[in-house]
Design a protein around this motif. Structure first.
Motif, PDB file in Angstrom:
ATOM      1  N   ALA A 243       0.829  -1.204   0.000  1.00  0.00           N
ATOM      2  CA  ALA A 243       0.000   0.000   0.000  1.00  0.00           C
ATOM      3  C   ALA A 243       0.865   1.256   0.000  1.00  0.00           C
ATOM      4  O   ALA A 243       0.828   2.060   0.938  1.00  0.00           O
ATOM      5  CB  ALA A 243      -0.918  -0.014   1.222  1.00  0.00           C
ATOM      6  N   PRO A 244       1.662   1.477  -1.044  1.00  0.00           N
ATOM      7  CA  PRO A 244       2.535   2.652  -1.068  1.00  0.00           C
ATOM      8  C   PRO A 244       1.762   3.934  -1.373  1.00  0.00           C
ATOM      9  O   PRO A 244       0.668   3.895  -1.939  1.00  0.00           O
ATOM     10  CB  PRO A 244       3.508   2.327  -2.203  1.00  0.00           C
ATOM     11  N   ARG A 245       2.356   5.060  -1.006  1.00  0.00           N
ATOM     12  CA  ARG A 245       1.784   6.362  -1.340  1.00  0.00           C
ATOM     13  C   ARG A 245       2.801   7.147  -2.159  1.00  0.00           C
ATOM     14  O   ARG A 245       3.817   7.600  -1.644  1.00  0.00           O
ATOM     15  CB  ARG A 245       1.423   7.136  -0.066  1.00  0.00           C
ATOM     16  N   GLY A 246       2.539   7.278  -3.445  1.00  0.00           N
ATOM     17  CA  GLY A 246       3.393   8.070  -4.313  1.00  0.00           C
ATOM     18  C   GLY A 246       4.729   7.423  -4.611  1.00  0.00           C
ATOM     19  O   GLY A 246       4.996   6.270  -4.253  1.00  0.00           O
ATOM     20  N   ALA A 251       9.373   3.623  -3.759  1.00  0.00           N
ATOM     21  CA  ALA A 251      10.810   3.447  -3.556  1.00  0.00           C
ATOM     22  C   ALA A 251      11.090   2.682  -2.271  1.00  0.00           C
ATOM     23  O   ALA A 251      11.979   1.828  -2.219  1.00  0.00           O
ATOM     24  CB  ALA A 251      11.500   4.814  -3.527  1.00  0.00           C
ATOM     25  N   SER A 252      10.314   2.967  -1.223  1.00  0.00           N
ATOM     26  CA  SER A 252      10.492   2.266   0.047  1.00  0.00           C
ATOM     27  C   SER A 252      10.108   0.790  -0.077  1.00  0.00           C
ATOM     28  O   SER A 252      10.765  -0.083   0.481  1.00  0.00           O
ATOM     29  CB  SER A 252       9.657   2.932   1.135  1.00  0.00           C
ATOM     30  N   VAL A 253       9.038   0.529  -0.816  1.00  0.00           N
ATOM     31  CA  VAL A 253       8.624  -0.860  -1.028  1.00  0.00           C
ATOM     32  C   VAL A 253       9.702  -1.625  -1.789  1.00  0.00           C
ATOM     33  O   VAL A 253      10.056  -2.760  -1.431  1.00  0.00           O
ATOM     34  CB  VAL A 253       7.288  -0.911  -1.790  1.00  0.00           C
ATOM     35  N   ARG A 260      15.355  -8.089   1.146  1.00  0.00           N
ATOM     36  CA  ARG A 260      14.713  -9.223   1.810  1.00  0.00           C
ATOM     37  C   ARG A 260      14.094  -8.792   3.140  1.00  0.00           C
ATOM     38  O   ARG A 260      14.163  -9.471   4.146  1.00  0.00           O
ATOM     39  CB  ARG A 260      15.722 -10.358   2.037  1.00  0.00           C
ATOM     40  N   HIS A 261      13.445  -7.624   3.112  1.00  0.00           N
ATOM     41  CA  HIS A 261      12.682  -7.077   4.239  1.00  0.00           C
ATOM     42  C   HIS A 261      13.549  -6.604   5.400  1.00  0.00           C
ATOM     43  O   HIS A 261      13.041  -6.405   6.506  1.00  0.00           O
ATOM     44  CB  HIS A 261      11.636  -8.086   4.738  1.00  0.00           C
ATOM     45  N   LEU A 268       3.894  -2.003   3.796  1.00  0.00           N
ATOM     46  CA  LEU A 268       3.943  -3.360   3.265  1.00  0.00           C
ATOM     47  C   LEU A 268       3.752  -4.330   4.424  1.00  0.00           C
ATOM     48  O   LEU A 268       4.554  -4.374   5.356  1.00  0.00           O
ATOM     49  CB  LEU A 268       5.278  -3.617   2.554  1.00  0.00           C
ATOM     50  N   ASP A 269       2.647  -5.068   4.390  1.00  0.00           N
ATOM     51  CA  ASP A 269       2.355  -6.054   5.424  1.00  0.00           C
ATOM     52  C   ASP A 269       2.617  -7.445   4.881  1.00  0.00           C
ATOM     53  O   ASP A 269       2.250  -7.764   3.745  1.00  0.00           O
ATOM     54  CB  ASP A 269       0.880  -5.964   5.854  1.00  0.00           C
TER      55      ASP A 269
END
Length: 313
Positions: A243-246, A251-253, A260-261, A268-269
């Motif tokens: 569920a990214p915003r913009g 980029a964060s996702v 690898r998290h 991101l869940d």
């Protein structure tokens, strides 16, 4: 002693570049290892592999191999679940994702036929998914809705034939900024949300998300590990709700997945469970193992542990 082991190859003629060459390679390997002459069963637009797989089992095949894309693999596997007859994997098409996740050869028929004839049988989990209450369908890799469904629906066979798996990237870039959707994801029979930002496990996630994916395997095209902890034989399914915003959110996702998290991203869940229910506020494009199935509002998903044998090197 006369050969007693039988191989049946279910092939998709639209995905095989040189059928005569493949026939020759497989026949020679069967003779070399003391197998009977293999039988070849063609798929059609109406019968994509499940009927052919059942016919091969009834005819006494010891291994039923799929030679086609991921859709052909899924169709043949549907016929083999619970039979004790192993699925063999011969590479064709653009994905070969199950073989890649199992570290099987995907570069040529020559390299794939040897472990198929001489290897052992690996029991793997099988996923089942029902869309909007329709009859369940098998999946071996991943199913989901949102961006992944849009990408699969928007990638043409012609472009895939030219570019291979990068065709999905081309399709994905054009759809990256589409609007999200309200979704509720419920898990049971597992650990629920893994590493939730609140620090407390939960079996439910509510998001305005861009995509939800439930996987039996964790690796996508290009070696991208979307769910690095997913295992094909652990009796549970893994899921991600993205569920990214913009642009910054995306980029964060990407950083989270690429590490690898280890980086982590609060939009991101990750979840684990034996069963999942995904419900959306409006119909959203969905896919099963890369095949688009149209828009739906609910997916009911479950795992059948170690119910399929795969011939493994």
């Amino acid at each position: 002693m006369a050969p007693t082991r039988r191989l049946a190859v279910v092939y998709n003629p639209m995905k095989v570049e040189d059928l005569d060459a493949d026939r020759g390679v497989v026949a020679a390997a069967c003779r070399r290892h003391g197998w009977e002459e293999p039988s070849w069963i063609e798929t059609t637009a109406e019968e994509t592999g499940e009927k052919q797989g059942r016919d091969a089992v009834e005819a006494g095949a010891d291994v039923v191999a799929s030679l086609g894309g991921d859709g052909t693999v899924r169709a043949v596997a549907t016929a083999l679940v619970g039979t004790g007859v192993p699925l063999g994997l011969l590479p064709a098409g653009t994905g070969n994702l199950l073989a890649r996740n199992l570290d099987l050869p995907v570069d040529s028929t020559e390299s794939a036929i040897e472990p198929l004839l001489t290897g052992s049988d690996l029991p793997i989990d099988v996923g089942f998914v029902s869309a909007d209450g329709d009859p369940e369908e098998v999946f071996l890799i991943m199913t989901g809705l949102g961006l992944d469904g849009e990408i699969m629906a928007g990638t043409s066979e012609r472009v895939k034939g030219v570019l291979g798996w990068p065709a999905y990237i081309v399709s994905g870039v054009s759809k990256l900024w589409g609007r999200g959707f309200a979704v509720r994801v419920a898990a049971s029979g597992g650990s629920g949300v893994v590493g939730s930002p609140s620090g407390s496990p939960s079996d439910r996630v509510r998001r305005h998300a861009r995509t939800v994916i439930v996987g039996n395997c964790g690796t996508l095209q290009g070696g991208l590990e979307l769910m690095p902890d997913a295992k094909v034989d652990d009796g549970v399914l893994d899921a991600v709700v993205i569920a990214p915003r913009g642009a910054v959110g995306w980029a964060s996702v990407v950083a989270d997945i690429a590490t690898r998290h280890r980086v982590g991203h609060k939009r991101l869940d990750r979840m684990r469970g034996g069963e999942f229910t995904i419900e959306t506020a409006r119909p959203i494009e969905a896919e099963i193992d890369g095949d688009p199935i149209g828009a739906c509002r609910r997916l009911d998903i479950r795992v059948d542990p170690q119910s399929l044998l795969v011939r493994h090197g």
